[in-house]
Write a protein that holds these residues in place. Structure first.
Motif, mmCIF file in Angstrom:
data_model
loop_
_atom_site.group_PDB
_atom_site.id
_atom_site.type_symbol
_atom_site.label_atom_id
_atom_site.label_comp_id
_atom_site.label_asym_id
_atom_site.label_seq_id
_atom_site.Cartn_x
_atom_site.Cartn_y
_atom_site.Cartn_z
ATOM 1 N N GLU A 204 29.437 19.857 31.966
ATOM 2 C CA GLU A 204 28.244 19.629 30.960
ATOM 3 C C GLU A 204 26.996 19.185 31.748
ATOM 4 O OE1 GLU A 204 31.623 20.092 28.821
ATOM 5 O OE2 GLU A 204 31.342 18.697 30.632
ATOM 6 N N ASN A 205 27.123 18.784 33.227
ATOM 7 C CA ASN A 205 25.798 18.511 33.946
ATOM 8 C C ASN A 205 24.906 19.432 34.175
ATOM 9 O OD1 ASN A 205 26.512 15.722 33.960
ATOM 10 N ND2 ASN A 205 27.498 15.755 35.839
ATOM 11 N N TYR A 206 25.522 20.854 33.777
ATOM 12 C CA TYR A 206 24.839 21.974 34.119
ATOM 13 C C TYR A 206 24.176 22.505 32.658
ATOM 14 C CZ TYR A 206 27.398 22.294 38.343
ATOM 15 O OH TYR A 206 28.071 21.796 39.609
ATOM 16 N N PRO A 207 22.969 22.762 32.486
ATOM 17 C CA PRO A 207 22.451 22.700 30.994
ATOM 18 C C PRO A 207 22.617 24.243 30.465
ATOM 19 C CG PRO A 207 20.581 21.402 32.292
ATOM 20 C CD PRO A 207 21.858 22.127 33.413
ATOM 21 N N PHE A 208 22.509 25.059 31.509
ATOM 22 C CA PHE A 208 22.414 26.676 30.932
ATOM 23 C C PHE A 208 24.016 27.251 31.346
ATOM 24 C CE2 PHE A 208 22.225 31.146 31.520
ATOM 25 C CZ PHE A 208 21.179 31.350 30.621
ATOM 26 N N ARG A 209 24.307 27.904 30.278
ATOM 27 C CA ARG A 209 25.802 28.357 30.023
ATOM 28 C C ARG A 209 25.990 30.083 30.148
ATOM 29 N NH1 ARG A 209 30.604 27.168 25.898
ATOM 30 N NH2 ARG A 209 31.806 29.067 26.113
ATOM 31 N N TRP A 210 26.674 30.661 30.878
ATOM 32 C CA TRP A 210 26.793 32.241 30.728
ATOM 33 C C TRP A 210 28.314 32.568 31.026
ATOM 34 C CZ3 TRP A 210 27.055 35.929 35.104
ATOM 35 C CH2 TRP A 210 27.230 37.395 34.547
ATOM 36 N N ASP A 211 28.901 32.937 30.070
ATOM 37 C CA ASP A 211 30.286 33.478 30.175
ATOM 38 C C ASP A 211 30.544 34.873 30.790
ATOM 39 O OD1 ASP A 211 31.126 31.088 29.031
ATOM 40 O OD2 ASP A 211 31.005 31.969 26.809
ATOM 41 N N VAL A 212 31.428 34.937 31.737
ATOM 42 C CA VAL A 212 31.849 36.189 32.795
ATOM 43 C C VAL A 212 33.436 36.378 32.167
ATOM 44 C CG1 VAL A 212 31.670 37.080 34.791
ATOM 45 C CG2 VAL A 212 30.357 35.072 34.421
ATOM 46 N N ARG A 213 33.321 37.635 31.858
ATOM 47 C CA ARG A 213 34.698 38.317 31.674
ATOM 48 C C ARG A 213 34.850 39.122 33.130
ATOM 49 N NH1 ARG A 213 38.284 39.687 27.611
ATOM 50 N NH2 ARG A 213 36.395 39.121 26.063
ATOM 51 N N THR A 214 36.081 38.982 33.830
ATOM 52 C CA THR A 214 36.506 39.595 34.827
ATOM 53 C C THR A 214 36.798 40.902 34.726
ATOM 54 O OG1 THR A 214 37.557 37.390 35.778
ATOM 55 C CG2 THR A 214 38.251 39.548 36.876
ATOM 56 N N ARG A 215 36.441 41.846 35.522
ATOM 57 C CA ARG A 215 36.483 43.270 35.333
ATOM 58 C C ARG A 215 37.736 43.730 36.439
ATOM 59 N NH1 ARG A 215 31.110 46.063 36.692
ATOM 60 N NH2 ARG A 215 31.606 44.833 38.349
ATOM 61 N N PHE A 216 38.285 44.754 35.884
ATOM 62 C CA PHE A 216 39.555 45.187 37.349
ATOM 63 C C PHE A 216 38.937 45.776 38.191
ATOM 64 C CE2 PHE A 216 42.330 48.545 38.996
ATOM 65 C CZ PHE A 216 43.321 47.560 39.158
ATOM 66 N N THR A 217 37.738 46.054 38.204
ATOM 67 C CA THR A 217 37.008 46.872 39.515
ATOM 68 C C THR A 217 36.357 45.754 40.314
ATOM 69 O OG1 THR A 217 35.052 47.266 37.876
ATOM 70 C CG2 THR A 217 36.566 48.864 38.700
ATOM 71 N N ASP A 218 36.383 44.218 39.996
ATOM 72 C CA ASP A 218 35.987 43.337 40.689
ATOM 73 C C ASP A 218 37.184 42.686 41.672
ATOM 74 O OD1 ASP A 218 33.648 43.167 39.189
ATOM 75 O OD2 ASP A 218 34.568 41.344 37.563
ATOM 76 N N LEU A 219 38.362 43.429 41.537
ATOM 77 C CA LEU A 219 39.447 42.992 42.245
ATOM 78 C C LEU A 219 39.474 43.651 43.733
ATOM 79 C CD1 LEU A 219 42.199 42.833 39.522
ATOM 80 C CD2 LEU A 219 40.644 41.312 40.427
ATOM 81 N N ASP A 220 39.944 42.860 44.702
ATOM 82 C CA ASP A 220 40.073 43.412 46.063
ATOM 83 C C ASP A 220 41.752 43.629 46.300
ATOM 84 O OD1 ASP A 220 40.982 40.844 46.909
ATOM 85 O OD2 ASP A 220 39.033 40.309 47.852
ATOM 86 N N THR A 221 41.975 43.853 47.677
ATOM 87 C CA THR A 221 43.122 44.213 48.066
ATOM 88 C C THR A 221 44.162 42.915 47.929
ATOM 89 O OG1 THR A 221 42.714 43.607 50.525
ATOM 90 C CG2 THR A 221 42.644 46.317 49.803
ATOM 91 N N ASN A 222 43.538 41.601 48.218
ATOM 92 C CA ASN A 222 44.369 40.451 47.602
ATOM 93 C C ASN A 222 44.690 40.216 46.297
ATOM 94 O OD1 ASN A 222 44.487 39.538 50.273
ATOM 95 N ND2 ASN A 222 42.421 38.843 50.213
ATOM 96 N N ARG A 223 44.031 41.016 45.386
ATOM 97 C CA ARG A 223 44.550 41.131 43.871
ATOM 98 C C ARG A 223 43.856 39.848 43.118
ATOM 99 N NH1 ARG A 223 47.091 45.206 42.200
ATOM 100 N NH2 ARG A 223 47.111 44.381 40.107
ATOM 101 N N HIS A 224 42.736 39.353 43.947
ATOM 102 C CA HIS A 224 41.748 38.409 43.213
ATOM 103 C C HIS A 224 40.381 38.783 43.263
ATOM 104 C CE1 HIS A 224 42.101 36.234 47.293
ATOM 105 N NE2 HIS A 224 40.870 36.572 47.208
ATOM 106 N N VAL A 225 39.452 38.295 42.560
ATOM 107 C CA VAL A 225 37.995 38.849 42.728
ATOM 108 C C VAL A 225 37.578 38.518 43.899
ATOM 109 C CG1 VAL A 225 35.872 38.635 41.586
ATOM 110 C CG2 VAL A 225 37.650 38.150 40.062
ATOM 111 N N ASN A 226 36.764 39.757 44.391
ATOM 112 C CA ASN A 226 36.151 40.041 45.544
ATOM 113 C C ASN A 226 34.897 39.243 45.845
ATOM 114 O OD1 ASN A 226 33.892 41.548 47.278
ATOM 115 N ND2 ASN A 226 35.938 41.541 48.277
ATOM 116 N N ASN A 227 34.692 38.352 47.080
ATOM 117 C CA ASN A 227 33.518 37.611 47.401
ATOM 118 C C ASN A 227 32.165 38.204 47.055
ATOM 119 O OD1 ASN A 227 32.079 38.258 50.004
ATOM 120 N ND2 ASN A 227 34.332 38.993 50.320
ATOM 121 N N VAL A 228 32.087 39.482 47.338
ATOM 122 C CA VAL A 228 30.802 40.058 46.887
ATOM 123 C C VAL A 228 30.581 40.196 45.580
ATOM 124 C CG1 VAL A 228 29.551 42.261 46.913
ATOM 125 C CG2 VAL A 228 30.947 41.606 48.922
ATOM 126 N N ALA A 229 31.810 40.445 44.533
ATOM 127 C CA ALA A 229 31.533 40.454 43.204
ATOM 128 C C ALA A 229 31.247 38.728 42.688
ATOM 129 C CB ALA A 229 32.783 40.865 42.727
#
Length: 296
Positions: free
Chosen positions: A165-190
């Motif tokens: 709550e210390n950050y006034p602005f909120r934006w919700d993000v939904r993970t996309r399958f194409t965000d994943l890398d070979t470790n099966r988590h969201v890639n650092n670039v994404a």
């Protein structure tokens, strides 16, 4: 004995033990028609992967068999001059620090002999569950890439930044399958692009959501990201953005990525708070950004 290379404030090509040719792609451009900050994060990833494959055999097979497992803990990008799609670039890579379980790279992007961007990153050696000491083989290989440079400085975390709550602005993000890398988590670039999107959403909110997005010139020239936990698919995460400092020309931001109330990523950025409008006159945002100051 390995020679020590000294890196000045503004790097030169000869200061790096590895120089990699890199062609810019049209897809690397952002709406300002220049190479985007997230594209530079990917350029550094490409350079890092190439160096690790050639230096200590950290190719995909070795990674999949868990012989070498490295996770990116942090990355920073600083844009010094406009990068355009025409022409080719060279990326200088060197190792600035070797610790017990982690090591850090320094990067520089050159157009000819001019340094147009710099960066740094820290990778952690892991057994899959926790950091583990670097092997002697990896440590020895990294020694051949050493340059004389300070270790990366990470953004302050502090207790206040873990509070959503210390950050006034909120934006919700939904993970996309194409965000994943070979470790099966969201890639650092994404993930880096998520923070840039969060800043763009804040700018659009302040500007009244103009068609085509926020003005050119508001993209940050500096982006520093800490990856605190893995981000998975599927999932919906909450990006929070706040302003930490408003100067005469520039503004500093802090962004927190939250899973429920847990802070799993942190970023700092700096850019201008004014940009040319459609009529050529500057649009000044300092006053409009003031209500979004970090609450501590």
């Amino acid at each position: 004995m390995t020679a020590t290379i000294t890196t000045p404030t503004v790097p030169e090509p000869g200061m790096f033990p590895v120089l990699i040719e890199h062609e810019a792609r049209y897809a690397d451009l952002d709406p300002s028609r220049r190479i985007g900050r997230d594209a530079l994060v990917r350029w550094f990833e490409d350079a890092r992967v190439a160096v690790e494959r050639d230096t200590f055999g950290a190719d995909l097979v070795a990674r999949l068999q868990s012989r070498v497992r490295l996770l990116l803990a942090a990355i920073r990008v600083d844009v010094l001059a406009p990068l355009r799609v025409t022409g080719s670039y060279r990326i200088g890579v060197g190792v600035s620090h070797v610790g017990t379980t982690s090591f850090s790279y320094r990067y520089a992007v050159f157009a000819g002999d001019e340094c147009v961007a710099t960066g740094e990153s820290t990778s952690v050696h892991t057994d899959g569950d926790a950091p583990t000491p670097l092997t002697d083989e990896v440590r020895g290989a990294l020694t051949t890439l050493r340059i004389e440079a300070p270790a990366p400085v990470r953004p302050e975390r502090g207790d206040a930044r873990t509070v959503r709550e210390n950050y006034p602005f909120r934006w919700d993000v939904r993970t996309r399958f194409t965000d994943l890398d070979t470790n099966r988590h969201v890639n650092n670039v994404a993930l880096a692009s998520w923070y840039l999107d969060g800043l763009a959403e804040l700018h659009s909110d302040v500007l009244g959501y103009p068609e085509g997005g926020p003005l050119d010139g508001l993209s940050p020239s500096t982006l520093s990201v800490q990856y605190l936990a893995e981000v998975h698919y599927p999932g919906i995460y909450q990006m929070r953005v706040a302003v930490t400092e408003i100067g005469e020309d520039t503004v500093r931001y802090v962004c927190g990525l939250f899973h429920d109330r847990e802070l799993i990523g942190l970023a700092e950025a700096e850019g201008f708070h004014h940009a040319p409008g459609e009529d050529g006159d500057p649009v000044l945002l300092a006053e409009k950004l003031a209500p979004f100051r970090f609450r501590d």
